[in-house]
Design a protein around this motif. Structure first.
Motif, PDB file in Angstrom:
ATOM      1  N   PHE A 330      -4.376  23.865 -45.903  1.00 26.14           N
ATOM      2  CA  PHE A 330      -4.315  24.415 -44.552  1.00 26.14           C
ATOM      3  C   PHE A 330      -3.475  23.490 -43.676  1.00 26.14           C
ATOM      4  CE2 PHE A 330      -8.033  26.234 -46.505  1.00 26.14           C
ATOM      5  CZ  PHE A 330      -7.995  27.548 -46.092  1.00 26.14           C
ATOM      6  N   GLU A 331      -3.336  23.836 -42.418  1.00 18.73           N
ATOM      7  CA  GLU A 331      -2.449  23.071 -41.534  1.00 18.73           C
ATOM      8  C   GLU A 331      -2.929  21.645 -41.330  1.00 18.73           C
ATOM      9  OE1 GLU A 331      -3.716  24.114 -37.088  1.00 18.73           O
ATOM     10  OE2 GLU A 331      -2.910  25.859 -38.120  1.00 18.73           O
ATOM     11  N   ASN A 332      -4.251  21.413 -41.403  1.00 24.87           N
ATOM     12  CA  ASN A 332      -4.793  20.060 -41.354  1.00 24.87           C
ATOM     13  C   ASN A 332      -6.214  20.086 -41.924  1.00 24.87           C
ATOM     14  OD1 ASN A 332      -6.472  21.017 -39.176  1.00 24.87           O
ATOM     15  ND2 ASN A 332      -4.765  20.618 -37.785  1.00 24.87           N
ATOM     16  N   ASP A 333      -6.773  18.912 -42.113  1.00 21.71           N
ATOM     17  CA  ASP A 333      -8.121  18.822 -42.677  1.00 21.71           C
ATOM     18  C   ASP A 333      -9.185  19.336 -41.713  1.00 21.71           C
ATOM     19  OD1 ASP A 333      -6.985  17.721 -44.918  1.00 21.71           O
ATOM     20  OD2 ASP A 333      -7.310  15.631 -44.260  1.00 21.71           O
ATOM     21  N   ASN A 334      -8.919  19.223 -40.415  1.00 17.53           N
ATOM     22  CA  ASN A 334      -9.889  19.704 -39.441  1.00 17.53           C
ATOM     23  C   ASN A 334     -10.051  21.219 -39.539  1.00 17.53           C
ATOM     24  OD1 ASN A 334     -11.693  19.690 -37.303  1.00 17.53           O
ATOM     25  ND2 ASN A 334     -10.094  19.756 -35.748  1.00 17.53           N
ATOM     26  N   TYR A 335      -8.962  21.934 -39.806  1.00 16.23           N
ATOM     27  CA  TYR A 335      -8.999  23.390 -39.952  1.00 16.23           C
ATOM     28  C   TYR A 335      -9.921  23.775 -41.114  1.00 16.23           C
ATOM     29  CZ  TYR A 335      -7.023  28.119 -39.678  1.00 16.23           C
ATOM     30  OH  TYR A 335      -6.850  29.477 -39.516  1.00 16.23           O
ATOM     31  N   ARG A 336      -9.756  23.114 -42.259  1.00 15.12           N
ATOM     32  CA  ARG A 336     -10.589  23.412 -43.427  1.00 15.12           C
ATOM     33  C   ARG A 336     -12.039  23.006 -43.185  1.00 15.12           C
ATOM     34  NH1 ARG A 336      -8.351  20.391 -46.726  1.00 15.12           N
ATOM     35  NH2 ARG A 336      -6.977  21.795 -47.877  1.00 15.12           N
ATOM     36  N   GLN A 337     -12.255  21.877 -42.524  1.00 15.46           N
ATOM     37  CA  GLN A 337     -13.625  21.403 -42.288  1.00 15.46           C
ATOM     38  C   GLN A 337     -14.382  22.358 -41.384  1.00 15.46           C
ATOM     39  OE1 GLN A 337     -15.000  18.870 -43.893  1.00 15.46           O
ATOM     40  NE2 GLN A 337     -16.947  19.378 -42.895  1.00 15.46           N
ATOM     41  N   ILE A 338     -13.728  22.936 -40.376  1.00 12.07           N
ATOM     42  CA  ILE A 338     -14.391  23.891 -39.493  1.00 12.07           C
ATOM     43  C   ILE A 338     -14.824  25.126 -40.277  1.00 12.07           C
ATOM     44  CG2 ILE A 338     -13.994  25.484 -37.572  1.00 12.07           C
ATOM     45  CD1 ILE A 338     -12.348  23.327 -36.253  1.00 12.07           C
ATOM     46  N   LEU A 339     -13.957  25.617 -41.171  1.00 13.99           N
ATOM     47  CA  LEU A 339     -14.318  26.767 -41.998  1.00 13.99           C
ATOM     48  C   LEU A 339     -15.482  26.416 -42.932  1.00 13.99           C
ATOM     49  CD1 LEU A 339     -10.821  28.229 -42.919  1.00 13.99           C
ATOM     50  CD2 LEU A 339     -12.371  28.940 -41.120  1.00 13.99           C
ATOM     51  N   MET A 340     -15.487  25.227 -43.480  1.00  9.15           N
ATOM     52  CA  MET A 340     -16.584  24.822 -44.368  1.00  9.15           C
ATOM     53  C   MET A 340     -17.901  24.720 -43.599  1.00  9.15           C
ATOM     54  SD  MET A 340     -15.339  24.384 -47.480  1.00  9.15           S
ATOM     55  CE  MET A 340     -16.365  23.192 -48.321  1.00  9.15           C
TER      56      MET A 340
END
Length: 344
Positions: A330-340
């Motif tokens: 994804f565009e950054n790790d924060n984007y993936r962490q929010i989805l998780m």
């Protein structure tokens, strides 16, 4: 001493109900109408200076209040009047809204190991304090039926219906319907289902837990991972990262309306979904002037129009589980962490 009274009136100037003090002296001054002034002018009983002073006093009296239903109401002060509303010029920040299209589980998911341990512990505690084990109930019941069938008819306890038929000459009961017969047999401990229900349960086969798409590892198929929810992610043309379908908010749209408009423009009538809430489930700050909100949408039926979406900018798509999000960039790790964090 001037006499004052209080009365709650609805004043048209301020638009709200409020208490006003009605001064009787001002009300008496207001009773000097224009007709009286005109008569005095024609009669010439008052000097010109006195008439001008009286007219000035009347104008000031009218400017300081209102005459409503025969009563004098003073004009409210300027701080009580409604202030003009400033026109909304919009926020300078860029606000984007993304929707998370979710396909729910099709079959009952497996229980968590902790739930399985808790259920087994409850069964063990119940068996410990019981006279017999819970699993032995059907065995003892079948054994009791066999022993009861061996007894002679004289030792068998007669039912109330048999005793009544021996004493009284009872007429034949009306024939029961299929549902009534089922309820009667249920009350006697017999079969609890109608013939149609019995046929359904005898021929019922549970759905397979795994499908062909699971073995082919095709993440573009909805017929996979039936015991877990799936989420739609897309890859736009000209980008190397994956994301959710999103759109920029325009004034005066709300966040939910922006997400719904984007969903309808993408899927049209070929795919039906339902937005679970009016409020977003997550929020992310991309920068100081760029914000992204997430809305959750439940998949109901249909297929996405992939041919049209490919022409509009979609390069690839995938239906993935929460655990499979780690396989995509994804565009950054924060984007993936929010989805998780928000998905399960």
């Amino acid at each position: 001493m001037k006499r004052t009274i209080q009365k709650c009136l609805y004043t048209p100037s301020c638009g709200i109900g409020m208490k006003r003090t009605l001064n009787h002296s001002l009300r008496r001054d207001y009773q000097v109408s224009k007709v009286v002034l005109a008569k005095k002018k024609r009669a010439g009983t008052m000097s010109t200076e006195a008439l001008e002073a009286l007219e000035t006093k009347q104008r000031l009296t009218q400017a300081s209040g209102y005459h409503i239903d025969g009563e004098w109401v003073p004009r409210p002060s300027d701080d009580l009047l409604p202030q003009p509303v400033r026109k909304y010029t919009g926020n300078k920040k860029r606000i984007s809204v993304a929707y998370i299209l979710t396909r729910k589980e099709s079959i009952t998911p497996d229980r968590h190991p902790l739930q399985q341990m808790e259920n087994q512990q409850n069964i063990n505690e119940r068996n410990h304090f019981a006279r017999h084990n819970f699993s032995d109930l059907w065995q003892y019941g079948a054994q009791w039926q066999r022993e009861f069938s061996k007894l002679p008819d004289k030792k068998k306890k007669k039912s109330v219906a048999d005793l009544a038929s021996e004493r009284f000459d009872l007429r034949e009961a009306p024939k029961r319907s299929e549902r009534e017969e089922t309820l009667y047999q249920c009350s006697l401990g017999g079969n609890r289902f109608t013939p149609h229900e019995q046929y359904f349960f005898s021929t019922f086969e549970p759905q397979a837990k795994h499908t062909l798409a699971d073995f082919e590892q095709s993440r573009k198929n909805l017929r996979r991972a039936l015991y877990k929810p799936l989420y739609l992610i897309v890859k736009l043309q000209g980008k190397d990262t994956w994301c959710l379908p999103e759109a920029e908010r325009r004034i005066p749209e709300t966040l939910r309306l922006t997400a719904q408009t984007k969903f309808m423009s993408d899927m049209g009538e070929l795919l039906q979904g339902y937005f679970d809430s009016h409020a977003p489930i997550a929020h992310m700050d991309r920068s100081d002037d760029d914000q992204l909100f997430f809305y959750k949408t439940t998949y109901l039926a249909g297929r996405p129009p992939l041919k049209r979406l490919t022409k509009e900018g979609w390069e690839d798509h995938a239906w993935v589980t929460r655990e499979e999000l780690a396989d995509y960039e994804f565009e950054n790790d924060n984007y993936r962490q929010i989805l998780m964090d928000v998905l399960h």
